[in-house]
Design an enzyme around this catalytic site. Structure first.
Site, PDB file in Angstrom:
ATOM      1  N   ASP A  92       1.070  -1.287  -0.188  1.00  0.00           N
ATOM      2  CA  ASP A  92       0.186   0.058   0.014  1.00  0.00           C
ATOM      3  C   ASP A  92       0.894   1.336  -0.069  1.00  0.00           C
ATOM      4  O   ASP A  92       2.138   0.936   0.128  1.00  0.00           O
ATOM      5  CB  ASP A  92      -0.892   0.095   1.149  1.00  0.00           C
ATOM      6  CG  ASP A  92      -0.043   0.093   2.638  1.00  0.00           C
ATOM      7  OD1 ASP A  92       1.017   0.295   2.248  1.00  0.00           O
ATOM      8  OD2 ASP A  92      -1.102   0.010   3.569  1.00  0.00           O
ATOM      9  N   SER A  93       0.234   2.310  -0.067  1.00  0.00           N
ATOM     10  CA  SER A  93       1.144   3.522  -0.233  1.00  0.00           C
ATOM     11  C   SER A  93       1.714   4.312   0.994  1.00  0.00           C
ATOM     12  O   SER A  93       2.658   5.037   0.964  1.00  0.00           O
ATOM     13  CB  SER A  93       0.311   4.579  -1.286  1.00  0.00           C
ATOM     14  OG  SER A  93      -0.876   5.119  -0.182  1.00  0.00           O
ATOM     15  N   GLY A  94       0.930   3.817   2.045  1.00  0.00           N
ATOM     16  CA  GLY A  94       1.291   4.663   3.463  1.00  0.00           C
ATOM     17  C   GLY A  94       0.288   5.815   3.539  1.00  0.00           C
ATOM     18  O   GLY A  94       0.219   6.231   4.731  1.00  0.00           O
ATOM     19  N   GLY A  95      -0.672   6.008   2.604  1.00  0.00           N
ATOM     20  CA  GLY A  95      -1.551   7.130   2.761  1.00  0.00           C
ATOM     21  C   GLY A  95      -2.524   6.881   3.872  1.00  0.00           C
ATOM     22  O   GLY A  95      -3.122   7.637   4.667  1.00  0.00           O
ATOM     23  N   PHE A  96      -2.967   5.631   3.919  1.00  0.00           N
ATOM     24  CA  PHE A  96      -4.158   5.136   5.186  1.00  0.00           C
ATOM     25  C   PHE A  96      -3.250   5.576   6.656  1.00  0.00           C
ATOM     26  O   PHE A  96      -4.179   5.946   7.346  1.00  0.00           O
ATOM     27  CB  PHE A  96      -4.538   3.851   4.931  1.00  0.00           C
ATOM     28  CG  PHE A  96      -5.588   3.511   6.103  1.00  0.00           C
ATOM     29  CD1 PHE A  96      -6.770   3.939   5.678  1.00  0.00           C
ATOM     30  CD2 PHE A  96      -5.200   2.581   7.048  1.00  0.00           C
ATOM     31  CE1 PHE A  96      -7.622   3.518   6.665  1.00  0.00           C
ATOM     32  CE2 PHE A  96      -6.001   2.345   8.034  1.00  0.00           C
ATOM     33  CZ  PHE A  96      -7.381   2.625   8.042  1.00  0.00           C
ATOM     34  N   ASP A 153      -1.481   8.685  -1.651  1.00  0.00           N
ATOM     35  CA  ASP A 153      -3.015   9.004  -1.954  1.00  0.00           C
ATOM     36  C   ASP A 153      -3.346   9.754  -0.593  1.00  0.00           C
ATOM     37  O   ASP A 153      -2.804   9.684   0.595  1.00  0.00           O
ATOM     38  CB  ASP A 153      -4.111   8.266  -2.055  1.00  0.00           C
ATOM     39  CG  ASP A 153      -4.319   7.152  -0.952  1.00  0.00           C
ATOM     40  OD1 ASP A 153      -3.191   6.507  -0.699  1.00  0.00           O
ATOM     41  OD2 ASP A 153      -5.411   7.071  -0.602  1.00  0.00           O
ATOM     42  N   GLY A 195     -10.798   6.001   0.812  1.00  0.00           N
ATOM     43  CA  GLY A 195     -11.632   6.400   1.840  1.00  0.00           C
ATOM     44  C   GLY A 195     -12.225   4.879   2.440  1.00  0.00           C
ATOM     45  O   GLY A 195     -11.779   3.996   2.410  1.00  0.00           O
ATOM     46  N   ASP A 221      -8.577  -6.777   0.535  1.00  0.00           N
ATOM     47  CA  ASP A 221      -7.803  -7.166   1.616  1.00  0.00           C
ATOM     48  C   ASP A 221      -8.621  -6.663   2.736  1.00  0.00           C
ATOM     49  O   ASP A 221      -9.374  -5.763   2.867  1.00  0.00           O
ATOM     50  CB  ASP A 221      -6.664  -6.561   1.442  1.00  0.00           C
ATOM     51  CG  ASP A 221      -6.555  -4.840   1.954  1.00  0.00           C
ATOM     52  OD1 ASP A 221      -7.240  -4.216   1.086  1.00  0.00           O
ATOM     53  OD2 ASP A 221      -5.879  -4.571   3.126  1.00  0.00           O
ATOM     54  N   CYS A 254     -14.944 -27.891   4.973  1.00  0.00           N
ATOM     55  CA  CYS A 254     -13.767 -27.138   4.453  1.00  0.00           C
ATOM     56  C   CYS A 254     -12.611 -28.139   4.382  1.00  0.00           C
ATOM     57  O   CYS A 254     -12.569 -29.102   5.199  1.00  0.00           O
ATOM     58  CB  CYS A 254     -13.472 -26.142   5.857  1.00  0.00           C
ATOM     59  SG  CYS A 254     -11.827 -25.250   5.786  1.00  0.00           S
ATOM     60  N   CYS A 298      -9.301 -27.420   4.971  1.00  0.00           N
ATOM     61  CA  CYS A 298      -7.892 -26.952   5.318  1.00  0.00           C
ATOM     62  C   CYS A 298      -7.299 -27.738   6.182  1.00  0.00           C
ATOM     63  O   CYS A 298      -7.906 -28.766   6.938  1.00  0.00           O
ATOM     64  CB  CYS A 298      -8.375 -25.404   5.842  1.00  0.00           C
ATOM     65  SG  CYS A 298      -9.139 -25.707   7.950  1.00  0.00           S
ATOM     66  N   CYS A 319      -9.135 -28.201   9.718  1.00  0.00           N
ATOM     67  CA  CYS A 319     -10.465 -29.145   9.739  1.00  0.00           C
ATOM     68  C   CYS A 319     -10.044 -30.341   9.239  1.00  0.00           C
ATOM     69  O   CYS A 319     -11.066 -31.366   9.679  1.00  0.00           O
ATOM     70  CB  CYS A 319     -11.487 -28.541   8.562  1.00  0.00           C
ATOM     71  SG  CYS A 319     -12.076 -26.745   9.283  1.00  0.00           S
ATOM     72  N   HIS A 347      -7.475 -21.803   9.173  1.00  0.00           N
ATOM     73  CA  HIS A 347      -9.106 -21.987   8.650  1.00  0.00           C
ATOM     74  C   HIS A 347      -9.768 -20.721   8.157  1.00  0.00           C
ATOM     75  O   HIS A 347     -10.302 -20.787   6.991  1.00  0.00           O
ATOM     76  CB  HIS A 347      -9.777 -22.402   9.957  1.00  0.00           C
ATOM     77  CG  HIS A 347     -11.231 -22.364   9.463  1.00  0.00           C
ATOM     78  ND1 HIS A 347     -12.120 -23.348   8.758  1.00  0.00           N
ATOM     79  CD2 HIS A 347     -12.345 -21.548   9.881  1.00  0.00           C
ATOM     80  CE1 HIS A 347     -13.236 -23.416   8.627  1.00  0.00           C
ATOM     81  NE2 HIS A 347     -13.434 -22.134   9.222  1.00  0.00           N
TER      82      HIS A 347
HETATM   83 ZN   LIG Z   1     -11.089 -25.378   7.770  1.00  0.00          ZN
END
Ligand SMILES: [Zn+2]
Length: 337
Positions: free
Chosen positions: A71-75, A129, A203, A253, A291, A293, A296, A322
């Site tokens: 990311d840009s660092g703006g946040f 930004d 934003g 994200d 699931c 994963c 699980c 998970h």
């Molecule tokens: Zn799982």
């Protein structure tokens, strides 16, 4: 739509400092994660350009063969300066702030942000930004749009100047403008003229009650070119991601799946499982029987409950594995939309 070799939509966990909290790089790969988001601002303050360059970038440091978006660092500048602590100053040319790491006066410019993203060795850069709250006043939104356009031009120029060797790096820009249609339109128009590789919703994507600002998200999605990635930064809950996919967004994200996992809030095909609840103490079923994963396949709800109740590190790891797998599965189901 494809981005590099990846099918969109895609969910990118937050690996702020070069780690998705509680999981190793191998465990991360096994959740079907293909790209992570690292934080330019935090890496700038902790490792810095020189050290990261010496170490060969974050991918090498993490031993990660997937993709990196920075990311840009703006946040973070928004959080430090606009939101509460007033720890710095934003001008059209430069952002000054007091480093929360060591208290020193630190500079951030669109050019430094790009240099830092080269040091990180990102695949996708984001132009700096001026991020504001979605309920921002018109006057502040106008300033934010002016700065964002100006900084995007400088970031684009600097990125192009340094991007000489044959590589596959991309740069995205962020569309700001709060809830003001004309400002969002102007910001989008000017950024699109600069021909970025993708565009981001800038934003806050939710209001102060945590509800998705669907009307503004739709307005901005409709302003973005359809043949380029459309990134809804910071979205979110599974149901909000599904809504945003319908609006046209295809990159996401959010800290929600990983943060919630560490607190025992798990996602499943039958709704949310609050695994620390007493009713799971003797439950020998997997978290989600649909699931695949690692958690699980190998462990019961009772085990994850027991670990998290006793604050064992492995509990956070199994829960994170998970939730990430669940999110990646959700996005895979949305690929054809
Ligand atoms: Zn799982």
């Amino acid at each position: 739509m494809k981005l590099f070799s990846l099918d969109l939509p895609i969910f990118m966990p937050d690996a702020t400092l070069g780690t998705v909290r509680a999981v190793s790089t191998d465990q991360l790969k096994n959740t079907n994660t293909k790209m992570v988001v690292v934080n330019t601002y935090h890496l700038y303050l902790t490792l810095g350009i020189e050290n990261l360059t010496k170490l060969g970038g974050i991918k090498k440091l993490m031993n990660w063969d997937g993709y990196i978006l920075s990311d840009s660092g703006g946040f973070q500048v928004y959080s430090l300066i606009h939101k509460k602590s007033n720890l710095g100053k934003i001008t059209q040319y430069v952002v000054y702030f007091k480093s929360p790491v060591n208290g020193s006066k630190t500079l951030l410019t669109p050019e430094i942000s790009i240099d830092m993203q080269y040091a990180i060795d990102s695949d996708i850069f984001i132009a700096l930004d001026d991020c504001r709250y979605s309920g921002v006043s018109r006057r502040d939104a106008e300033t934010s749009v002016n700065y964002t356009i100006d900084w995007a031009r400088r970031a684009r120029d600097h990125f192009d100047k340094k991007n000489t060797r044959p590589n596959n790096k991309k740069i995205f820009a962020v569309i700001q403008g709060g809830s003001f249609k004309d400002l969002r339109e102007r910001c989008a128009r000017e950024l699109i003229e600069m021909d970025f590789d993708g565009y981001c919703f800038g934003g806050w994507p939710v209001d102060d009650k945590g509800i998705l600002v669907e009307d503004i998200l739709k307005l901005v999605a409709d302003l973005m070119p359809v043949h380029k990635p459309r990134y809804a930064m910071g979205v979110g809950k599974p149901e909000d991601i599904e809504k945003c996919v319908q609006l046209g967004y295809n990159m996401f994200d959010c800290v929600i799946p990983t943060r919630n996992a560490r607190h025992g809030i798990l996602y499943s095909s039958n709704g949310i499982v609050r695994i620390k609840h007493t009713k799971y103490k003797l439950d020998t079923n997997p978290i989600d029987s649909n699931c695949g994963c690692e958690t699980c396949r190998n462990y019961t709800r009772a085990y994850v409950h027991h670990l998290l109740k006793n604050n064992e590190i492995l509990g956070k790891t199994l829960a994170t594995i998970h939730n990430l797998y669940y999110y990646q599965d959700l996005l895979k189901k949305n690929v054809k939309i």
